[in-house]
Scaffold this motif. Structure first.
Motif, PDB file in Angstrom:
ATOM      1  N   MET A 130       0.828  -1.211   0.000  1.00  0.00           N
ATOM      2  CA  MET A 130       0.000   0.000   0.000  1.00  0.00           C
ATOM      3  C   MET A 130       0.862   1.260   0.000  1.00  0.00           C
ATOM      4  SD  MET A 130      -2.968  -1.100   2.734  1.00  0.00           S
ATOM      5  CE  MET A 130      -3.644   0.576   2.849  1.00  0.00           C
ATOM      6  N   PHE A 131       1.919   1.234   0.790  1.00  0.00           N
ATOM      7  CA  PHE A 131       2.800   2.402   0.882  1.00  0.00           C
ATOM      8  C   PHE A 131       3.473   2.684  -0.463  1.00  0.00           C
ATOM      9  CE2 PHE A 131       6.743   4.578   2.390  1.00  0.00           C
ATOM     10  CZ  PHE A 131       6.120   5.658   2.989  1.00  0.00           C
ATOM     11  N   ALA A 132       3.946   1.611  -1.117  1.00  0.00           N
ATOM     12  CA  ALA A 132       4.609   1.768  -2.419  1.00  0.00           C
ATOM     13  C   ALA A 132       3.628   2.266  -3.478  1.00  0.00           C
ATOM     14  CB  ALA A 132       5.222   0.435  -2.847  1.00  0.00           C
ATOM     15  N   GLU A 133       2.404   1.734  -3.467  1.00  0.00           N
ATOM     16  CA  GLU A 133       1.404   2.136  -4.465  1.00  0.00           C
ATOM     17  C   GLU A 133       0.900   3.556  -4.212  1.00  0.00           C
ATOM     18  OE1 GLU A 133      -1.623  -0.807  -5.256  1.00  0.00           O
ATOM     19  OE2 GLU A 133      -0.167  -2.422  -4.987  1.00  0.00           O
ATOM     20  N   CYS A 134       0.896   3.953  -2.946  1.00  0.00           N
ATOM     21  CA  CYS A 134       0.495   5.324  -2.621  1.00  0.00           C
ATOM     22  C   CYS A 134       1.513   6.312  -3.190  1.00  0.00           C
ATOM     23  CB  CYS A 134       0.393   5.475  -1.103  1.00  0.00           C
ATOM     24  SG  CYS A 134      -0.535   6.920  -0.561  1.00  0.00           S
ATOM     25  N   ARG A 135       2.769   5.938  -3.146  1.00  0.00           N
ATOM     26  CA  ARG A 135       3.818   6.776  -3.738  1.00  0.00           C
ATOM     27  C   ARG A 135       3.593   6.933  -5.242  1.00  0.00           C
ATOM     28  NH1 ARG A 135       8.500   6.901  -6.495  1.00  0.00           N
ATOM     29  NH2 ARG A 135      10.291   8.083  -5.666  1.00  0.00           N
ATOM     30  N   ILE A 136       3.246   5.826  -5.905  1.00  0.00           N
ATOM     31  CA  ILE A 136       2.975   5.864  -7.347  1.00  0.00           C
ATOM     32  C   ILE A 136       1.767   6.750  -7.632  1.00  0.00           C
ATOM     33  CG2 ILE A 136       2.277   4.482  -9.353  1.00  0.00           C
ATOM     34  CD1 ILE A 136       3.847   2.134  -8.071  1.00  0.00           C
ATOM     35  N   ALA A 137       0.741   6.632  -6.793  1.00  0.00           N
ATOM     36  CA  ALA A 137      -0.469   7.444  -6.977  1.00  0.00           C
ATOM     37  C   ALA A 137      -0.138   8.931  -6.894  1.00  0.00           C
ATOM     38  CB  ALA A 137      -1.514   7.072  -5.937  1.00  0.00           C
ATOM     39  N   PHE A 138       0.726   9.295  -5.953  1.00  0.00           N
ATOM     40  CA  PHE A 138       1.129  10.702  -5.830  1.00  0.00           C
ATOM     41  C   PHE A 138       1.992  11.122  -7.013  1.00  0.00           C
ATOM     42  CE2 PHE A 138       4.316  13.841  -4.457  1.00  0.00           C
ATOM     43  CZ  PHE A 138       3.471  14.898  -4.149  1.00  0.00           C
ATOM     44  N   ARG A 139       2.979  10.307  -7.333  1.00  0.00           N
ATOM     45  CA  ARG A 139       3.905  10.646  -8.427  1.00  0.00           C
ATOM     46  C   ARG A 139       3.181  10.812  -9.758  1.00  0.00           C
ATOM     47  NH1 ARG A 139       7.329   5.788 -10.268  1.00  0.00           N
ATOM     48  NH2 ARG A 139       5.378   5.470 -11.423  1.00  0.00           N
ATOM     49  N   ASP A 140       2.195   9.914  -9.998  1.00  0.00           N
ATOM     50  CA  ASP A 140       1.495   9.898 -11.285  1.00  0.00           C
ATOM     51  C   ASP A 140       0.186  10.685 -11.275  1.00  0.00           C
ATOM     52  OD1 ASP A 140       3.564   8.278 -12.032  1.00  0.00           O
ATOM     53  OD2 ASP A 140       2.398   6.422 -12.114  1.00  0.00           O
ATOM     54  N   ASN A 141      -0.095  11.384 -10.161  1.00  0.00           N
ATOM     55  CA  ASN A 141      -1.341  12.164 -10.053  1.00  0.00           C
ATOM     56  C   ASN A 141      -2.568  11.297 -10.328  1.00  0.00           C
ATOM     57  OD1 ASN A 141       0.202  14.551  -9.641  1.00  0.00           O
ATOM     58  ND2 ASN A 141       0.460  14.775 -11.857  1.00  0.00           N
ATOM     59  N   ASN A 142      -2.635  10.160  -9.636  1.00  0.00           N
ATOM     60  CA  ASN A 142      -3.660   9.155  -9.907  1.00  0.00           C
ATOM     61  C   ASN A 142      -4.629   9.024  -8.722  1.00  0.00           C
ATOM     62  OD1 ASN A 142      -5.157   6.811 -10.428  1.00  0.00           O
ATOM     63  ND2 ASN A 142      -3.466   5.839 -11.510  1.00  0.00           N
ATOM     64  N   PRO A 143      -5.718   9.788  -8.707  1.00  0.00           N
ATOM     65  CA  PRO A 143      -6.663   9.715  -7.582  1.00  0.00           C
ATOM     66  C   PRO A 143      -7.422   8.391  -7.515  1.00  0.00           C
ATOM     67  CG  PRO A 143      -7.537  11.122  -9.314  1.00  0.00           C
ATOM     68  CD  PRO A 143      -6.125  10.805  -9.702  1.00  0.00           C
ATOM     69  N   GLU A 144      -7.604   7.715  -8.653  1.00  0.00           N
ATOM     70  CA  GLU A 144      -8.319   6.435  -8.642  1.00  0.00           C
ATOM     71  C   GLU A 144      -7.532   5.381  -7.871  1.00  0.00           C
ATOM     72  OE1 GLU A 144     -11.398   6.152  -9.572  1.00  0.00           O
ATOM     73  OE2 GLU A 144     -11.314   8.273 -10.123  1.00  0.00           O
ATOM     74  N   MET A 145      -6.208   5.383  -8.057  1.00  0.00           N
ATOM     75  CA  MET A 145      -5.365   4.467  -7.299  1.00  0.00           C
ATOM     76  C   MET A 145      -5.433   4.788  -5.810  1.00  0.00           C
ATOM     77  SD  MET A 145      -1.262   3.675  -7.718  1.00  0.00           S
ATOM     78  CE  MET A 145      -1.441   2.724  -9.243  1.00  0.00           C
ATOM     79  N   ALA A 146      -5.495   6.068  -5.491  1.00  0.00           N
ATOM     80  CA  ALA A 146      -5.589   6.485  -4.094  1.00  0.00           C
ATOM     81  C   ALA A 146      -6.902   6.010  -3.468  1.00  0.00           C
ATOM     82  CB  ALA A 146      -5.475   8.009  -3.995  1.00  0.00           C
ATOM     83  N   LYS A 147      -7.987   6.094  -4.219  1.00  0.00           N
ATOM     84  CA  LYS A 147      -9.288   5.635  -3.717  1.00  0.00           C
ATOM     85  C   LYS A 147      -9.274   4.133  -3.429  1.00  0.00           C
ATOM     86  CE  LYS A 147     -11.802   9.200  -6.281  1.00  0.00           C
ATOM     87  NZ  LYS A 147     -12.647   9.485  -7.465  1.00  0.00           N
ATOM     88  N   ALA A 148      -8.621   3.366  -4.291  1.00  0.00           N
ATOM     89  CA  ALA A 148      -8.530   1.912  -4.100  1.00  0.00           C
ATOM     90  C   ALA A 148      -7.734   1.583  -2.831  1.00  0.00           C
ATOM     91  CB  ALA A 148      -7.884   1.266  -5.326  1.00  0.00           C
ATOM     92  N   LEU A 149      -6.724   2.383  -2.530  1.00  0.00           N
ATOM     93  CA  LEU A 149      -5.895   2.138  -1.346  1.00  0.00           C
ATOM     94  C   LEU A 149      -6.695   2.306  -0.058  1.00  0.00           C
ATOM     95  CD1 LEU A 149      -2.611   3.923  -2.434  1.00  0.00           C
ATOM     96  CD2 LEU A 149      -2.839   1.503  -1.897  1.00  0.00           C
ATOM     97  N   ILE A 150      -7.592   3.259  -0.034  1.00  0.00           N
ATOM     98  CA  ILE A 150      -8.406   3.496   1.159  1.00  0.00           C
ATOM     99  C   ILE A 150      -9.216   2.246   1.510  1.00  0.00           C
ATOM    100  CG2 ILE A 150     -10.342   4.846   2.083  1.00  0.00           C
ATOM    101  CD1 ILE A 150      -9.257   7.238   0.454  1.00  0.00           C
ATOM    102  N   LYS A 151      -9.729   1.583   0.497  1.00  0.00           N
ATOM    103  CA  LYS A 151     -10.512   0.359   0.718  1.00  0.00           C
ATOM    104  C   LYS A 151      -9.642  -0.778   1.233  1.00  0.00           C
ATOM    105  CE  LYS A 151     -13.821   1.504  -2.956  1.00  0.00           C
ATOM    106  NZ  LYS A 151     -14.361   1.108  -4.285  1.00  0.00           N
TER     107      LYS A 151
END
Length: 224
Positions: A130-151
């Motif tokens: 989750m931590f690694a994917e959250c970094r990708i979500a921030f780097r790539d400006n990807n809010p959909e990935m961020a929403k999936a992480l919350i779940k």
């Protein structure tokens, strides 16, 4: 590229550097936990000072940005998000340090039965993913990935909720390993906090990209 865009990129780059350092702290904590590596635990604790230095540096960069520019809309949201993400990364660094301190209480490698019963390893792996994917979500400006992480934080919460009972049962069966059981239980509690902090960061990414505040929505779900 305008001057303001150059400064925003510098800010994002510095935050990602801090992210990498904190990720190293977390990954090292997993290895130290599984091997009872005292030297590695000491390194994690020592490197927390560097995380704190990043925290101060990024705060100052944000303050300077506000002093030099008058950001609006997405630029303003980015700097506000960076401030809050920075604070959460610093807390995750503190959490990694806390894990290392509990590792120092392990005289030998953790009992495989205890690890299996508590599911601390899958929990740790999910937190790292989750931590690694959250970094990708921030780097790539990807809010959909961020929403999936919350779940995905639900898995960590589920393991955490069962941990008291599981560890209590283990210590009753193995009274000579009470100290070990308490150390692993404490690490589980730390990992649950990491999940919450990753969720906080994901919420800031959504705010930055979509101008939507989702914090109170996720808080309501947590209470159900």
């Amino acid at each position: 590229m305008s001057h303001i865009d150059i400064e925003l990129e510098r800010l994002k780059t510095k935050l990602l550097e801090m992210w990498d350092l904190v990720e190293y702290q977390l990954q090292s904590g997993r290895e130290a936990m599984l091997t009872a590596n005292q030297d590695l635990a000491k390194q994690i604790i020592k490197r927390d000072k560097k995380v704190n230095q990043f925290d101060v540096k990024i705060d100052r960069m944000c303050e300077n940005f506000f002093a030099l520019f008058t950001p609006v809309a997405v630029d303003l949201r980015l700097v506000l998000a960076v401030l809050k993400i920075n604070a959460n990364l610093e807390r995750i660094g503190d959490t990694a340090e806390g894990i290392a301190r509990f590792v120092q209480k392990l005289d030998v490698q953790a009992d495989p039965q205890l690890l299996e019963m508590t599911r601390v390893v899958p929990m740790y792996d999910e937190a790292l993913a989750m931590f690694a994917e959250c970094r990708i979500a921030f780097r790539d400006n990807n809010p959909e990935m961020a929403k999936a992480l919350i779940k995905r934080d639900k898995m960590l919460n589920k393991i955490y909720r069962k941990s008291d009972g599981v560890v209590t049962q283990y210590m009753r069966q193995n009274p000579e390993k009470i100290s070990e059981g308490l150390a692993i239980l404490s690490i589980i509690k730390k990992l649950e906090r990491v999940g919450d902090q990753i969720t906080n960061i994901a919420e800031e990414i959504i705010f930055y990209r979509e101008a939507k505040v989702v914090k109170h929505k996720s808080d309501k779900k947590k209470k159900k």
